[in-house]
Write an enzyme that holds these catalytic residues in place. Sequence first.
Site, short mmCIF file in Angstrom:
data_model
loop_
_atom_site.label_atom_id
_atom_site.label_comp_id
_atom_site.label_asym_id
_atom_site.label_seq_id
_atom_site.Cartn_x
_atom_site.Cartn_y
_atom_site.Cartn_z
N ASP A 33 -26.79 23.41 -8.21
CA ASP A 33 -27.55 24.02 -7.13
C ASP A 33 -28.07 25.40 -7.53
O ASP A 33 -27.61 26.00 -8.51
CB ASP A 33 -26.69 24.15 -5.87
N LYS A 55 -32.51 23.87 -4.16
CA LYS A 55 -33.51 23.77 -3.09
C LYS A 55 -34.18 25.12 -2.91
O LYS A 55 -33.78 25.92 -2.07
CB LYS A 55 -32.85 23.27 -1.81
N MET A 169 -25.98 30.83 6.79
CA MET A 169 -27.42 30.51 6.81
C MET A 169 -28.07 30.94 8.12
O MET A 169 -28.88 30.22 8.69
CB MET A 169 -27.63 29.01 6.57
#
Length: 237
Positions: A33, A55, A169
Amino acid sequence: MTVHLVGAGPGDPELVTVRGATLLARADVVIYDRLIAHSLLDLAPPSAERIDVGKKPGQPTRQSDINVLLVEHGKLGREVVRLKGGDPFLFGRGGEEAEALRAAGIPYEVVPGVTSAFAAPAAAGIPVTHRGLSTSVTVVTGHVGDPSAPGGVDWQALARAGGTLVVMMGMADRARIAEALIEGGRPADTPVSVVHWGTTDEQRTERTTLDGLAAVELPAPCTIVIGAVAGLDLGST
Protein backbone atom coordinates in the site's frame (compact mmCIF):
# COMPACT_ATOMS: atom_id res chain seq x y z
CA MET A 1 2.63 -21.52 -0.64
CA THR A 2 0.50 -18.91 1.11
CA VAL A 3 -0.71 -15.35 0.78
CA HIS A 4 0.17 -13.44 3.96
CA LEU A 5 -1.93 -10.38 4.87
CA VAL A 6 0.69 -8.51 6.90
CA GLY A 7 0.20 -5.36 8.97
CA ALA A 8 3.10 -2.99 8.36
CA GLY A 9 2.42 -0.96 11.49
CA PRO A 10 1.69 2.74 12.02
CA GLY A 11 4.58 4.26 10.08
CA ASP A 12 7.83 3.67 11.97
CA PRO A 13 9.41 0.68 10.18
CA GLU A 14 10.81 -0.60 13.49
CA LEU A 15 7.25 -1.23 14.67
CA VAL A 16 6.59 -4.02 12.17
CA THR A 17 6.15 -7.36 13.93
CA VAL A 18 8.88 -10.01 13.97
CA ARG A 19 6.53 -12.32 12.08
CA GLY A 20 5.97 -9.68 9.42
CA ALA A 21 9.71 -9.13 8.96
CA THR A 22 10.30 -12.89 8.74
CA LEU A 23 7.72 -13.27 5.99
CA LEU A 24 9.11 -10.33 4.04
CA ALA A 25 12.57 -11.91 4.12
CA ARG A 26 11.32 -14.94 2.20
CA ALA A 27 8.73 -13.33 -0.05
CA ASP A 28 8.54 -14.00 -3.78
CA VAL A 29 6.26 -11.02 -4.30
CA VAL A 30 5.28 -8.05 -2.12
CA ILE A 31 2.02 -6.26 -2.91
CA TYR A 32 2.05 -3.06 -0.89
CA ASP A 33 0.00 0.00 0.00
CA ARG A 34 0.91 3.67 -0.34
CA LEU A 35 1.21 4.52 3.37
CA ILE A 36 3.67 1.83 4.41
CA ALA A 37 7.27 2.68 5.35
CA HIS A 38 8.96 1.94 2.03
CA SER A 39 12.17 0.92 3.80
CA LEU A 40 10.28 -2.26 4.76
CA LEU A 41 10.51 -3.32 1.12
CA ASP A 42 14.27 -3.64 1.61
CA LEU A 43 13.61 -6.59 3.92
CA ALA A 44 12.41 -8.63 0.93
CA PRO A 45 14.98 -10.48 -1.22
CA PRO A 46 16.36 -8.46 -4.17
CA SER A 47 14.71 -10.99 -6.48
CA ALA A 48 11.24 -10.44 -5.02
CA GLU A 49 8.71 -8.71 -7.24
CA ARG A 50 7.38 -5.50 -5.72
CA ILE A 51 3.93 -4.31 -6.78
CA ASP A 52 2.56 -0.93 -5.71
CA VAL A 53 -1.24 -0.97 -5.36
CA GLY A 54 -1.44 2.19 -3.29
CA LYS A 55 -4.69 4.09 -3.63
CA LYS A 56 -3.32 7.47 -4.65
CA PRO A 57 -5.68 10.46 -4.51
CA GLY A 58 -7.20 10.90 -7.94
CA GLN A 59 -5.76 7.61 -9.15
CA PRO A 60 -7.43 4.98 -7.01
CA THR A 61 -6.70 1.29 -7.39
CA ARG A 62 -9.97 -0.58 -7.14
CA GLN A 63 -10.16 -3.09 -4.33
CA SER A 64 -11.58 -5.66 -6.73
CA ASP A 65 -8.39 -5.37 -8.84
CA ILE A 66 -6.23 -5.96 -5.76
CA ASN A 67 -8.29 -9.02 -4.87
CA VAL A 68 -7.78 -10.43 -8.37
CA LEU A 69 -4.04 -9.75 -8.17
CA LEU A 70 -3.75 -11.62 -4.87
CA VAL A 71 -5.64 -14.61 -6.23
CA GLU A 72 -3.56 -14.69 -9.41
CA HIS A 73 -0.24 -14.71 -7.55
CA GLY A 74 -1.59 -17.17 -5.00
CA LYS A 75 -2.49 -19.60 -7.78
CA LEU A 76 1.09 -19.41 -9.07
CA GLY A 77 2.26 -20.99 -5.83
CA ARG A 78 4.34 -18.01 -4.77
CA GLU A 79 5.03 -16.72 -1.27
CA VAL A 80 2.99 -13.53 -1.36
CA VAL A 81 3.17 -10.77 1.25
CA ARG A 82 0.29 -8.33 1.09
CA LEU A 83 1.79 -5.46 3.07
CA LYS A 84 -0.87 -3.17 4.49
CA GLY A 85 -0.51 -0.07 6.64
CA GLY A 86 -1.43 -0.47 10.30
CA ASP A 87 -3.46 -3.62 10.89
CA PRO A 88 -5.05 -5.55 8.00
CA PHE A 89 -8.40 -5.88 9.74
CA LEU A 90 -8.81 -2.30 10.99
CA PHE A 91 -10.03 -0.15 8.09
CA GLY A 92 -7.50 -1.97 5.93
CA ARG A 93 -10.04 -3.95 3.89
CA GLY A 94 -8.12 -7.07 4.79
CA GLY A 95 -11.39 -8.85 5.47
CA GLU A 96 -12.44 -8.40 1.86
CA GLU A 97 -9.12 -9.75 0.63
CA ALA A 98 -9.41 -12.74 2.93
CA GLU A 99 -12.91 -13.41 1.59
CA ALA A 100 -11.62 -13.31 -2.01
CA LEU A 101 -8.76 -15.69 -1.22
CA ARG A 102 -11.01 -18.11 0.63
CA ALA A 103 -13.52 -18.12 -2.23
CA ALA A 104 -10.69 -18.97 -4.64
CA GLY A 105 -9.34 -21.74 -2.40
CA ILE A 106 -6.03 -19.92 -1.80
CA PRO A 107 -4.39 -20.54 1.61
CA TYR A 108 -3.80 -17.33 3.52
CA GLU A 109 -2.50 -16.09 6.86
CA VAL A 110 -3.42 -12.90 8.70
CA VAL A 111 -0.51 -11.24 10.52
CA PRO A 112 -1.78 -8.47 12.82
CA GLY A 113 -0.03 -5.11 12.83
CA VAL A 114 0.23 -2.19 15.24
CA THR A 115 -2.62 0.15 14.34
CA SER A 116 -2.12 3.90 14.16
CA ALA A 117 -5.46 4.25 15.97
CA PHE A 118 -3.58 3.49 19.19
CA ALA A 119 0.09 3.97 18.24
CA ALA A 120 -0.24 7.53 16.95
CA PRO A 121 -1.90 8.81 20.14
CA ALA A 122 0.63 6.91 22.25
CA ALA A 123 3.52 8.46 20.33
CA ALA A 124 1.98 11.86 21.02
CA GLY A 125 1.72 11.11 24.75
CA ILE A 126 -1.99 10.34 24.75
CA PRO A 127 -3.23 7.11 26.39
CA VAL A 128 -6.58 6.29 24.80
CA THR A 129 -7.80 4.97 28.15
CA HIS A 130 -6.79 6.40 31.52
CA ARG A 131 -8.05 5.71 35.01
CA GLY A 132 -10.52 8.37 36.07
CA LEU A 133 -10.82 9.86 32.58
CA SER A 134 -11.83 7.15 30.13
CA THR A 135 -12.62 3.48 30.52
CA SER A 136 -13.67 2.92 26.91
CA VAL A 137 -12.41 3.70 23.43
CA THR A 138 -14.25 3.64 20.10
CA VAL A 139 -12.45 3.61 16.75
CA VAL A 140 -14.49 4.93 13.85
CA THR A 141 -14.04 5.92 10.21
CA GLY A 142 -14.33 9.62 9.54
CA HIS A 143 -16.37 9.28 6.37
CA VAL A 144 -19.61 11.11 7.09
CA GLY A 145 -22.69 9.68 5.41
CA ASP A 146 -26.16 8.40 6.06
CA PRO A 147 -26.10 6.85 9.57
CA SER A 148 -28.97 4.56 8.61
CA ALA A 149 -27.04 3.06 5.67
CA PRO A 150 -25.34 -0.34 6.15
CA GLY A 151 -22.17 0.31 8.13
CA GLY A 152 -23.10 3.96 8.60
CA VAL A 153 -21.75 5.98 11.54
CA ASP A 154 -24.27 7.20 14.10
CA TRP A 155 -22.44 10.27 15.40
CA GLN A 156 -25.31 11.13 17.73
CA ALA A 157 -24.95 7.77 19.47
CA LEU A 158 -21.17 8.17 19.66
CA ALA A 159 -21.62 11.58 21.25
CA ARG A 160 -23.77 10.06 23.98
CA ALA A 161 -21.50 7.05 24.52
CA GLY A 162 -18.71 9.06 26.13
CA GLY A 163 -15.21 7.69 26.53
CA THR A 164 -12.49 8.24 23.96
CA LEU A 165 -13.30 8.54 20.29
CA VAL A 166 -10.53 7.84 17.78
CA VAL A 167 -11.39 8.96 14.26
CA MET A 168 -9.47 7.59 11.29
CA MET A 169 -9.54 9.18 7.83
CA GLY A 170 -11.53 12.09 9.19
CA MET A 171 -9.71 15.29 8.24
CA ALA A 172 -11.76 16.01 5.13
CA ASP A 173 -14.99 15.85 7.18
CA ARG A 174 -13.66 17.18 10.48
CA ALA A 175 -16.02 20.17 10.56
CA ARG A 176 -19.10 18.00 10.05
CA ILE A 177 -17.85 15.44 12.56
CA ALA A 178 -17.37 18.11 15.23
CA GLU A 179 -20.77 19.62 14.46
CA ALA A 180 -22.53 16.25 14.69
CA LEU A 181 -20.86 15.36 17.99
CA ILE A 182 -21.70 18.73 19.54
CA GLU A 183 -25.29 18.41 18.35
CA GLY A 184 -25.34 14.95 19.93
CA GLY A 185 -24.32 16.30 23.33
CA ARG A 186 -20.52 16.32 23.47
CA PRO A 187 -19.39 19.61 25.05
CA ALA A 188 -17.86 22.05 22.61
CA ASP A 189 -14.81 22.38 24.86
CA THR A 190 -14.05 18.62 24.79
CA PRO A 191 -10.27 18.20 24.32
CA VAL A 192 -9.17 17.09 20.86
CA SER A 193 -5.73 16.14 19.54
CA VAL A 194 -4.85 15.63 15.89
CA VAL A 195 -1.75 13.53 15.22
CA HIS A 196 -0.23 13.65 11.74
CA TRP A 197 2.00 10.74 10.65
CA GLY A 198 2.27 9.41 14.20
CA THR A 199 5.45 7.43 15.13
CA THR A 200 7.43 8.84 12.16
CA ASP A 201 9.95 11.67 11.80
CA GLU A 202 7.15 13.73 10.25
CA GLN A 203 4.90 13.46 13.33
CA ARG A 204 3.09 16.65 14.27
CA THR A 205 0.42 17.11 16.91
CA GLU A 206 -2.10 19.91 17.25
CA ARG A 207 -4.23 20.19 20.36
CA THR A 208 -7.56 21.96 20.33
CA THR A 209 -11.18 21.47 21.37
CA LEU A 210 -14.16 20.02 19.55
CA ASP A 211 -15.38 23.43 18.43
CA GLY A 212 -11.87 24.25 17.20
CA LEU A 213 -11.32 21.05 15.21
CA ALA A 214 -12.46 22.57 11.92
CA ALA A 215 -9.63 25.12 12.11
CA VAL A 216 -6.87 22.49 12.33
CA GLU A 217 -4.93 22.38 9.07
CA LEU A 218 -2.89 19.19 8.89
CA PRO A 219 -2.63 16.96 5.82
CA ALA A 220 -3.57 13.29 5.82
CA PRO A 221 -2.83 10.84 7.27
CA CYS A 222 -4.06 11.99 10.65
CA THR A 223 -5.49 10.33 13.73
CA ILE A 224 -8.05 12.43 15.61
CA VAL A 225 -8.48 11.77 19.33
CA ILE A 226 -11.58 13.18 21.02
CA GLY A 227 -12.19 13.04 24.75
CA ALA A 228 -10.66 13.96 28.11
CA VAL A 229 -7.49 11.93 27.43
CA ALA A 230 -6.70 14.17 24.47
CA GLY A 231 -5.73 16.81 26.98
CA LEU A 232 -2.94 14.64 28.39
CA ASP A 233 0.70 14.91 27.32
CA LEU A 234 2.55 11.89 28.68
CA GLY A 235 5.15 11.46 25.95
CA SER A 236 8.57 9.92 26.54
CA THR A 237 11.06 11.94 28.58
